[in-house]
Design a protein around this motif. Structure first.
Motif, PDB file in Angstrom:
ATOM      1  N   UNK A 180       2.544  12.200   3.016  1.00 16.11           N
ATOM      2  CA  UNK A 180       3.332  12.210   4.257  1.00 16.11           C
ATOM      3  C   UNK A 180       2.476  12.628   5.447  1.00 16.11           C
ATOM      4  N   UNK A 181       1.618  13.620   5.268  1.00 17.14           N
ATOM      5  CA  UNK A 181       0.708  14.060   6.337  1.00 17.14           C
ATOM      6  C   UNK A 181      -0.208  12.915   6.746  1.00 17.14           C
ATOM      7  N   UNK A 182      -0.746  12.218   5.765  1.00 14.15           N
ATOM      8  CA  UNK A 182      -1.635  11.084   6.044  1.00 14.15           C
ATOM      9  C   UNK A 182      -0.885   9.992   6.796  1.00 14.15           C
ATOM     10  N   UNK A 183       0.315   9.663   6.347  1.00 13.26           N
ATOM     11  CA  UNK A 183       1.086   8.602   6.987  1.00 13.26           C
ATOM     12  C   UNK A 183       1.453   8.933   8.426  1.00 13.26           C
ATOM     13  N   UNK A 184       1.839  10.175   8.661  1.00 13.33           N
ATOM     14  CA  UNK A 184       2.338  10.553   9.985  1.00 13.33           C
ATOM     15  C   UNK A 184       1.216  10.851  10.977  1.00 13.33           C
ATOM     16  N   UNK A 185       0.159  11.529  10.543  1.00 11.19           N
ATOM     17  CA  UNK A 185      -0.817  12.051  11.489  1.00 11.19           C
ATOM     18  C   UNK A 185      -2.167  11.342  11.520  1.00 11.19           C
ATOM     19  N   UNK A 186      -2.476  10.516  10.535  1.00 12.58           N
ATOM     20  CA  UNK A 186      -3.789   9.859  10.526  1.00 12.58           C
ATOM     21  C   UNK A 186      -3.645   8.370  10.803  1.00 12.58           C
ATOM     22  N   UNK A 187      -4.618   7.832  11.474  1.00 10.38           N
ATOM     23  CA  UNK A 187      -4.610   6.404  11.786  1.00 10.38           C
ATOM     24  C   UNK A 187      -5.108   5.566  10.618  1.00 10.38           C
ATOM     25  N   UNK A 188      -5.808   6.176   9.673  1.00 11.20           N
ATOM     26  CA  UNK A 188      -6.354   5.431   8.540  1.00 11.20           C
ATOM     27  C   UNK A 188      -6.450   6.334   7.325  1.00 11.20           C
ATOM     28  N   UNK A 189      -6.438   5.693   6.171  1.00  9.11           N
ATOM     29  CA  UNK A 189      -6.593   6.382   4.895  1.00  9.11           C
ATOM     30  C   UNK A 189      -7.829   5.798   4.228  1.00  9.11           C
ATOM     31  N   UNK A 190      -8.675   6.636   3.665  1.00 14.69           N
ATOM     32  CA  UNK A 190      -9.801   6.124   2.908  1.00 14.69           C
ATOM     33  C   UNK A 190      -9.282   5.742   1.532  1.00 14.69           C
ATOM     34  N   UNK A 191      -9.178   4.445   1.298  1.00 12.91           N
ATOM     35  CA  UNK A 191      -8.675   3.946   0.019  1.00 12.91           C
ATOM     36  C   UNK A 191      -9.750   4.148  -1.044  1.00 12.91           C
ATOM     37  N   UNK A 192      -9.480   4.965  -2.075  1.00 10.37           N
ATOM     38  CA  UNK A 192     -10.481   5.184  -3.117  1.00 10.37           C
ATOM     39  C   UNK A 192     -10.845   3.902  -3.870  1.00 10.37           C
ATOM     40  N   UNK A 193      -9.915   2.974  -3.984  1.00 15.15           N
ATOM     41  CA  UNK A 193     -10.200   1.726  -4.698  1.00 15.15           C
ATOM     42  C   UNK A 193     -11.125   0.826  -3.876  1.00 15.15           C
ATOM     43  N   UNK A 194     -10.799   0.639  -2.612  1.00 11.94           N
ATOM     44  CA  UNK A 194     -11.592  -0.238  -1.750  1.00 11.94           C
ATOM     45  C   UNK A 194     -12.834   0.445  -1.194  1.00 11.94           C
ATOM     46  N   UNK A 195     -12.837   1.782  -1.221  1.00 13.88           N
ATOM     47  CA  UNK A 195     -13.907   2.558  -0.588  1.00 13.88           C
ATOM     48  C   UNK A 195     -14.058   2.144   0.876  1.00 13.88           C
ATOM     49  N   UNK A 196     -12.901   1.990   1.527  1.00 12.63           N
ATOM     50  CA  UNK A 196     -12.867   1.591   2.928  1.00 12.63           C
ATOM     51  C   UNK A 196     -11.588   2.122   3.550  1.00 12.63           C
ATOM     52  N   UNK A 197     -11.597   2.334   4.861  1.00 11.99           N
ATOM     53  CA  UNK A 197     -10.371   2.794   5.515  1.00 11.99           C
ATOM     54  C   UNK A 197      -9.333   1.680   5.602  1.00 11.99           C
ATOM     55  N   UNK A 198      -8.076   2.052   5.376  1.00  8.10           N
ATOM     56  CA  UNK A 198      -6.953   1.137   5.566  1.00  8.10           C
ATOM     57  C   UNK A 198      -5.870   1.892   6.319  1.00  8.10           C
ATOM     58  N   UNK A 199      -4.968   1.153   6.928  1.00  8.24           N
ATOM     59  CA  UNK A 199      -3.873   1.783   7.656  1.00  8.24           C
ATOM     60  C   UNK A 199      -2.872   2.375   6.669  1.00  8.24           C
ATOM     61  N   UNK A 200      -2.207   3.470   7.043  1.00  7.73           N
ATOM     62  CA  UNK A 200      -1.219   4.073   6.146  1.00  7.73           C
ATOM     63  C   UNK A 200      -0.142   3.092   5.681  1.00  7.73           C
ATOM     64  N   UNK A 201       0.270   2.173   6.550  1.00  3.84           N
ATOM     65  CA  UNK A 201       1.288   1.183   6.168  1.00  3.84           C
ATOM     66  C   UNK A 201       0.768   0.265   5.059  1.00  3.84           C
ATOM     67  N   UNK A 202      -0.507  -0.125   5.138  1.00  3.23           N
ATOM     68  CA  UNK A 202      -1.083  -0.965   4.094  1.00  3.23           C
ATOM     69  C   UNK A 202      -1.177  -0.200   2.781  1.00  3.23           C
ATOM     70  N   UNK A 203      -1.538   1.069   2.858  1.00  4.01           N
ATOM     71  CA  UNK A 203      -1.583   1.926   1.670  1.00  4.01           C
ATOM     72  C   UNK A 203      -0.200   1.992   1.021  1.00  4.01           C
ATOM     73  N   UNK A 204       0.817   2.225   1.819  1.00  2.81           N
ATOM     74  CA  UNK A 204       2.185   2.297   1.301  1.00  2.81           C
ATOM     75  C   UNK A 204       2.597   0.961   0.678  1.00  2.81           C
ATOM     76  N   UNK A 205       2.209  -0.158   1.311  1.00  8.21           N
ATOM     77  CA  UNK A 205       2.558  -1.473   0.785  1.00  8.21           C
ATOM     78  C   UNK A 205       1.944  -1.689  -0.602  1.00  8.21           C
ATOM     79  N   UNK A 206       0.652  -1.366  -0.750  1.00 11.20           N
ATOM     80  CA  UNK A 206      -0.001  -1.549  -2.048  1.00 11.20           C
ATOM     81  C   UNK A 206       0.626  -0.681  -3.127  1.00 11.20           C
ATOM     82  N   UNK A 207       0.930   0.560  -2.809  1.00 12.69           N
ATOM     83  CA  UNK A 207       1.408   1.468  -3.852  1.00 12.69           C
ATOM     84  C   UNK A 207       2.876   1.265  -4.214  1.00 12.69           C
ATOM     85  N   UNK A 208       3.642   0.574  -3.368  1.00 10.41           N
ATOM     86  CA  UNK A 208       5.069   0.392  -3.654  1.00 10.41           C
ATOM     87  C   UNK A 208       5.435  -1.034  -4.033  1.00 10.41           C
ATOM     88  N   UNK A 209       4.512  -1.960  -3.939  1.00  8.24           N
ATOM     89  CA  UNK A 209       4.830  -3.360  -4.242  1.00  8.24           C
ATOM     90  C   UNK A 209       4.937  -3.579  -5.740  1.00  8.24           C
TER      91      UNK A 209
END
Length: 118
Positions: A59-88
């Motif tokens: 929740x902290x990452x989604x609300x306050x950060x512009x990007x998340x370092x995706x451990x799988x991609x080893x690249x920054x992604x937007x919190x919305x994209x992270x949420x999409x991958x993990x909930x699809x």
């Protein structure tokens, strides 16, 4: 009866939380923005939060950060994209998508991640 031990917030997430308290002016304001209670956020800040912190961290990452370092991609992604991958639902068209989806199931940023059983 065994007592369950939960991990505390990592230093990077705590730094974001502390910065937001300074920016917004109070723990209560940060708690409101996150949708948590003030005592829960105070506990997380001082290390006395008694529950699991995975959902709070996400929740902290989604609300306050512009990007998340995706451990799988080893690249920054937007919190919305992270949420999409993990909930699809599990993808069926590309093997690389299935691997990404599977990696999300054990990702530390996934609030629905299951703790391994001992």
């Amino acid at each position: 009866m065994a007592v369950k031990s939960y991990s505390k917030l990592d230093e990077a997430t705590l730094a974001v939380l502390r910065d937001q308290v300074r920016t917004l002016g109070s723990v209560a304001a940060v708690a409101h923005k996150l949708g948590y209670s003030r005592p829960a956020i105070s506990g997380a800040l001082n290390g006395s939060y008694t529950g699991g912190t995975d959902r709070l961290r996400a929740r902290i990452v989604e609300v306050f950060l512009d990007a998340v370092l995706c451990p799988h991609l080893q690249a920054p992604i937007e919190p919305e994209e992270c949420r999409w991958w993990r909930t699809r639902p599990c993808p069926t068209s590309r093997a690389s998508d299935v691997r990404h989806w599977a990696a999300c199931k054990t990702c530390p940023f996934n609030p629905d991640r299951k703790e391994p059983t001992l």
